[in-house]
Design a protein around this motif. Sequence first.
Motif, PDB file in Angstrom:
ATOM      1  N   ARG A   1      63.376  -1.871 -59.245  1.00  0.00           N
ATOM      2  CA  ARG A   1      63.556  -0.440 -59.012  1.00  0.00           C
ATOM      3  C   ARG A   1      65.024  -0.052 -58.864  1.00  0.00           C
ATOM      4  NH1 ARG A   1      60.675  -0.580 -53.037  1.00  0.00           N
ATOM      5  NH2 ARG A   1      62.324  -1.640 -51.892  1.00  0.00           N
ATOM      6  N   ALA A   2      65.929  -0.874 -59.396  1.00  0.00           N
ATOM      7  CA  ALA A   2      67.360  -0.587 -59.270  1.00  0.00           C
ATOM      8  C   ALA A   2      67.745   0.661 -60.057  1.00  0.00           C
ATOM      9  CB  ALA A   2      68.180  -1.786 -59.734  1.00  0.00           C
ATOM     10  N   ARG A   3      67.160   0.844 -61.248  1.00  0.00           N
ATOM     11  CA  ARG A   3      67.505   1.991 -62.096  1.00  0.00           C
ATOM     12  C   ARG A   3      66.498   3.128 -61.991  1.00  0.00           C
ATOM     13  NH1 ARG A   3      68.998   0.067 -68.045  1.00  0.00           N
ATOM     14  NH2 ARG A   3      69.517   2.277 -68.089  1.00  0.00           N
ATOM     15  N   GLY A   4      65.598   3.041 -61.017  1.00  0.00           N
ATOM     16  CA  GLY A   4      64.589   4.074 -60.867  1.00  0.00           C
ATOM     17  C   GLY A   4      63.261   3.635 -61.449  1.00  0.00           C
ATOM     18  N   VAL A   5      62.269   4.461 -61.266  1.00  0.00           N
ATOM     19  CA  VAL A   5      60.925   4.160 -61.748  1.00  0.00           C
ATOM     20  C   VAL A   5      60.353   5.415 -62.395  1.00  0.00           C
ATOM     21  CG1 VAL A   5      60.536   2.443 -59.931  1.00  0.00           C
ATOM     22  CG2 VAL A   5      59.786   4.804 -59.585  1.00  0.00           C
ATOM     23  N   VAL A   6      59.249   5.224 -63.060  1.00  0.00           N
ATOM     24  CA  VAL A   6      58.456   6.346 -63.561  1.00  0.00           C
ATOM     25  C   VAL A   6      57.097   6.265 -62.873  1.00  0.00           C
ATOM     26  CG1 VAL A   6      57.892   4.937 -65.596  1.00  0.00           C
ATOM     27  CG2 VAL A   6      57.342   7.375 -65.578  1.00  0.00           C
ATOM     28  N   GLY A   7      56.816   7.251 -62.031  1.00  0.00           N
ATOM     29  CA  GLY A   7      55.543   7.301 -61.337  1.00  0.00           C
ATOM     30  C   GLY A   7      54.447   7.803 -62.252  1.00  0.00           C
ATOM     31  N   VAL A   8      53.311   7.122 -62.250  1.00  0.00           N
ATOM     32  CA  VAL A   8      52.201   7.440 -63.154  1.00  0.00           C
ATOM     33  C   VAL A   8      50.960   7.697 -62.321  1.00  0.00           C
ATOM     34  CG1 VAL A   8      50.781   6.633 -65.072  1.00  0.00           C
ATOM     35  CG2 VAL A   8      53.199   5.995 -64.953  1.00  0.00           C
ATOM     36  N   ASP A   9      50.363   8.866 -62.531  1.00  0.00           N
ATOM     37  CA  ASP A   9      49.110   9.231 -61.868  1.00  0.00           C
ATOM     38  C   ASP A   9      47.991   9.172 -62.901  1.00  0.00           C
ATOM     39  OD1 ASP A   9      47.435  10.276 -59.754  1.00  0.00           O
ATOM     40  OD2 ASP A   9      47.422  12.163 -60.867  1.00  0.00           O
TER      41      ASP A   9
ATOM     42  N   ASP B   1      64.887   8.780 -59.871  1.00  0.00           N
ATOM     43  CA  ASP B   1      66.050   7.911 -59.771  1.00  0.00           C
ATOM     44  C   ASP B   1      65.895   6.962 -58.582  1.00  0.00           C
ATOM     45  OD1 ASP B   1      66.474   9.476 -57.557  1.00  0.00           O
ATOM     46  OD2 ASP B   1      68.202  10.543 -58.373  1.00  0.00           O
ATOM     47  N   ALA B   2      66.909   6.154 -58.351  1.00  0.00           N
ATOM     48  CA  ALA B   2      66.822   5.145 -57.289  1.00  0.00           C
ATOM     49  C   ALA B   2      66.725   5.761 -55.906  1.00  0.00           C
ATOM     50  CB  ALA B   2      68.033   4.213 -57.364  1.00  0.00           C
ATOM     51  N   HIS B   3      67.123   7.046 -55.743  1.00  0.00           N
ATOM     52  CA  HIS B   3      67.059   7.721 -54.454  1.00  0.00           C
ATOM     53  C   HIS B   3      65.756   8.484 -54.250  1.00  0.00           C
ATOM     54  CE1 HIS B   3      71.301   6.721 -53.978  1.00  0.00           C
ATOM     55  NE2 HIS B   3      71.511   7.209 -55.185  1.00  0.00           N
ATOM     56  N   GLY B   4      64.855   8.422 -55.230  1.00  0.00           N
ATOM     57  CA  GLY B   4      63.568   9.094 -55.098  1.00  0.00           C
ATOM     58  C   GLY B   4      63.556  10.529 -55.531  1.00  0.00           C
ATOM     59  N   ASN B   5      64.578  10.979 -56.260  1.00  0.00           N
ATOM     60  CA  ASN B   5      64.637  12.364 -56.718  1.00  0.00           C
ATOM     61  C   ASN B   5      64.052  12.483 -58.120  1.00  0.00           C
ATOM     62  OD1 ASN B   5      66.120  13.128 -54.367  1.00  0.00           O
ATOM     63  ND2 ASN B   5      67.960  12.280 -55.320  1.00  0.00           N
TER      64      ASN B   5
ATOM     65  N   VAL C   1      55.091  12.021 -58.574  1.00  0.00           N
ATOM     66  CA  VAL C   1      56.314  11.933 -57.765  1.00  0.00           C
ATOM     67  C   VAL C   1      56.051  11.155 -56.484  1.00  0.00           C
ATOM     68  CG1 VAL C   1      58.061  13.273 -56.535  1.00  0.00           C
ATOM     69  CG2 VAL C   1      57.216  14.055 -58.752  1.00  0.00           C
ATOM     70  N   ALA C   2      54.907  11.409 -55.855  1.00  0.00           N
ATOM     71  CA  ALA C   2      54.572  10.692 -54.628  1.00  0.00           C
ATOM     72  C   ALA C   2      54.409   9.195 -54.881  1.00  0.00           C
ATOM     73  CB  ALA C   2      53.299  11.280 -54.032  1.00  0.00           C
ATOM     74  N   ILE C   3      53.797   8.832 -55.985  1.00  0.00           N
ATOM     75  CA  ILE C   3      53.620   7.417 -56.326  1.00  0.00           C
ATOM     76  C   ILE C   3      54.968   6.756 -56.571  1.00  0.00           C
ATOM     77  CG2 ILE C   3      52.644   5.854 -58.055  1.00  0.00           C
ATOM     78  CD1 ILE C   3      50.395   7.925 -58.410  1.00  0.00           C
ATOM     79  N   GLY C   4      55.846   7.442 -57.301  1.00  0.00           N
ATOM     80  CA  GLY C   4      57.159   6.880 -57.564  1.00  0.00           C
ATOM     81  C   GLY C   4      57.984   6.699 -56.300  1.00  0.00           C
ATOM     82  N   ARG C   5      57.914   7.660 -55.381  1.00  0.00           N
ATOM     83  CA  ARG C   5      58.677   7.534 -54.132  1.00  0.00           C
ATOM     84  C   ARG C   5      58.151   6.384 -53.282  1.00  0.00           C
ATOM     85  NH1 ARG C   5      62.143  11.308 -52.386  1.00  0.00           N
ATOM     86  NH2 ARG C   5      61.673  10.762 -50.235  1.00  0.00           N
TER      87      ARG C   5
END
Length: 370
Positions: free
Chosen positions: A135-143, A155-159, A284-288
């Motif tokens: 998760r260094a470069r961020g993630v893509v949250g999938v519902d 991004d890595a900060h959850g934005n 977004v919630a899943i990614g955070r």
Amino acid sequence: MRGGKRLLNTRHHLEAAGLGEAECRRRWMAERRFLQADGEAGKRHGNETLRVTPDGEVSLKLPAPLAHLANAPHGRYVLAARVSFAHRGEQWADRVTANRAVAYRIHEDTGRGRWYLTASWTLPPVQTIPLATARARGVVGVDTNADHLAAWRLDAHGNPVGEPLRFAYDLTGTASHRDAQVRHALIRLLHWARRHGLAIAVEDLDFQAEKTREKHGRRKRFRNLISGMPVARLRARLVSMAAELGIPVIAVDPAYTSRWGAQHWQQPLTSNKRRTTRHDAAAVAIGRRALGHPIRRRTAPPRTHQSDGCGHRTVQAVSVAPGREGHRPRISGPRTRSVPPGRGANAVDQNAQHRPGRSAEHETWQQDSQ
């Protein structure tokens, strides 16, 4: 000898095998009639010479001297028969859809009088990487939903970054059509994640024990909804296809992702040009949660504490606080002076706060003798 040790032993013992020399020669010739082509990663459907499409169409790339025999564009010859794979057919379909290398061999079975096409591939060892690296470069949250995958990049900060994505699929029709729809949706998601170098965060859902009538009673529509969600199929396909492409997958706890996502992220992410759905907010919630950040956003402090003199106070918990994703304690007592029925026992003692007029409202006032 072409055909192996068994055919050679048969040739030396024709009488015991009950065969004539002509029949043995026919089998020997059949073993020499084969066509084989190694796979090529990145080529269409994983093989340029001997190509098999996901629906079973077989085509050959003819050499230059035989190009005049082609019955398809680009010097290809399409066979009239179609093929299907009963063993590991889903894995094969996942590879050809992702353009991964697949080797083929066409040969004749003289005993059964049939032609067979054999597919083979090599499974690379699955590499595990640390969670911080994934998760260094961020993630893509999938519902996951009944008819589409809602995704949003963080991004890595959850934005949330960019616009929400939707990968739709249609689960009506035959089983092969449903499998193809799920596979195409996943490959679009994986290709998009690989272009941006992101990990994929999904919910660790399991509806095996959650769709019974004993669990949900007469809520037939809801039971049909969760029964139609291809959770197990999507999870198995996503893990295998992501391993082939080298994309990390992070499974998170699905508790309250939809509820808290809609409560804390749907309205702030909605604008005049973008309508954020409940599923987008859940992504977004899943990614955070996969990034280790709390789902719930900071709530506004009291107005008397919004100045710099008193300092900015929030209810945001630090990232190392245990139980920060748990339920918040309910504030006891009524929110207004009008106490709902049955809530009087939970109200706080207003007299203990020495507010003007409170004692006169609840009991008779008496002057202290001292």
